[in-house]
Design an enzyme around this catalytic site. Structure first.
Site, short mmCIF file in Angstrom:
data_model
loop_
_atom_site.label_atom_id
_atom_site.label_comp_id
_atom_site.label_asym_id
_atom_site.label_seq_id
_atom_site.Cartn_x
_atom_site.Cartn_y
_atom_site.Cartn_z
N ILE A 44 0.86 -1.13 -0.11
CA ILE A 44 -0.24 -0.13 -0.01
C ILE A 44 0.92 1.28 -0.02
O ILE A 44 0.46 2.47 -0.43
CB ILE A 44 -0.93 0.08 1.19
N VAL A 108 4.49 -5.30 10.47
CA VAL A 108 3.44 -5.97 10.41
C VAL A 108 3.78 -7.51 10.82
O VAL A 108 4.56 -7.98 10.00
CB VAL A 108 2.90 -6.06 8.97
N HIS A 112 6.16 -11.86 6.00
CA HIS A 112 6.16 -11.49 4.40
C HIS A 112 7.67 -11.02 3.89
O HIS A 112 8.37 -10.77 4.63
CB HIS A 112 5.23 -10.06 4.32
N HIS A 114 9.22 -8.73 0.93
CA HIS A 114 8.96 -7.73 0.26
C HIS A 114 9.99 -8.02 -1.08
O HIS A 114 11.03 -8.56 -1.13
CB HIS A 114 9.76 -6.30 0.61
P1 5GP Z 1 7.38 -4.44 7.23
O1 5GP Z 1 7.39 -3.09 7.94
O2 5GP Z 1 6.73 -5.29 8.47
O3 5GP Z 1 8.64 -5.03 6.71
O4 5GP Z 1 6.42 -4.24 6.01
C1 5GP Z 1 5.13 -4.08 6.28
C2 5GP Z 1 4.76 -3.47 4.93
O5 5GP Z 1 3.13 -3.85 5.03
C3 5GP Z 1 4.86 -2.13 4.51
O6 5GP Z 1 5.46 -1.92 3.51
C4 5GP Z 1 3.32 -1.39 4.67
O7 5GP Z 1 3.31 -0.37 3.56
C5 5GP Z 1 2.72 -2.67 4.17
N1 5GP Z 1 1.10 -2.63 4.46
C6 5GP Z 1 0.83 -2.35 5.88
N2 5GP Z 1 -0.59 -2.32 5.92
C7 5GP Z 1 -0.97 -2.63 4.74
C8 5GP Z 1 -2.23 -3.01 4.24
O8 5GP Z 1 -3.37 -2.73 4.61
N3 5GP Z 1 -2.47 -3.37 2.81
C9 5GP Z 1 -1.14 -3.47 2.17
N4 5GP Z 1 -1.43 -3.99 0.70
N5 5GP Z 1 0.13 -3.26 2.60
C10 5GP Z 1 0.16 -3.00 3.82
#
Ligand code: 5GP
Ligand code: ZN
Length: 146
Positions: A44, A108, A112, A114
């Site tokens: 997003i 999150v 996941h 990226h």
């Molecule tokens: P992290 O910071 O955990 O490595 O990555 C979490 C990712 O999830 C971030 O890049 C953030 O933009 C994405 N993200 C958070 N909430 C949502 C959502 O509701 N939908 C989508 N598609 N991506 C999300």
């Protein structure tokens, strides 16, 4: 093992995991790839054009929690997505990134990977600072990736 997985899923739903809600179809997402074990959808707040996230359908909080066969399924899906951004978006390179725990930049807590397409001369520096994306642009790039 099966009982533990089922309990893990219930716990995730109770904790209201945002990515479990995407898997369940409760929150919309631009899905570009899916199989029995994984889902790939657009981030997003994309770091570059075509930034996607690959997740297991089954909840696992992070790299230290995910089971090996789930990780293998996510790896295969991330590889497919990396080939797709090369072929469909003409990316010049790609970063696969997993952040594990807050000390490793995770925000999150559903595992996941990226998949971040890279373009010659793009300004991205790691770690990037997420900023809300243009939803029309995200929808258009998802269409190009399907
Ligand atoms: P992290 O910071 O955990 O490595 O990555 C979490 C990712 O999830 C971030 O890049 C953030 O933009 C994405 N993200 C958070 N909430 C949502 C959502 O509701 N939908 C989508 N598609 N991506 C999300
Ligand atoms: Zn989850």
């Amino acid at each position: 093992m099966r009982a533990r997985n089922w309990l893990g899923w219930v716990a995730a739903m109770v904790e209201d995991c945002i990515f479990c809600r995407i898997v369940a179809g409760e929150i919309p997402a631009h899905v570009v790839d899916e199989d029995e074990r994984t889902l790939t959808f657009m981030d997003i707040a994309p770091a570059t054009r075509g930034h996607a996230l690959v997740i297991p359908r089954q909840h696992a909080a992070d790299l230290w929690e995910i089971e090996q066969d789930e990780l293998l399924a996510v790896s295969a899906a991330a590889h497919r997505q990396a080939l797709r951004v090369r072929d469909r978006l003409e990316a010049d390179g790609v970063n696969l990134i997993n952040s594990c725990r807050p000390a490793g930049w995770q925000t999150v807590f559903h595992f996941h990977v990226h998949v971040i397409p890279r373009y010659d001369g793009d300004p991205l520096k790691l770690p990037w600072v997420p900023a809300p994306g243009d939803m029309q642009e995200i929808a258009a790039v998802a269409q190009a990736l399907r």
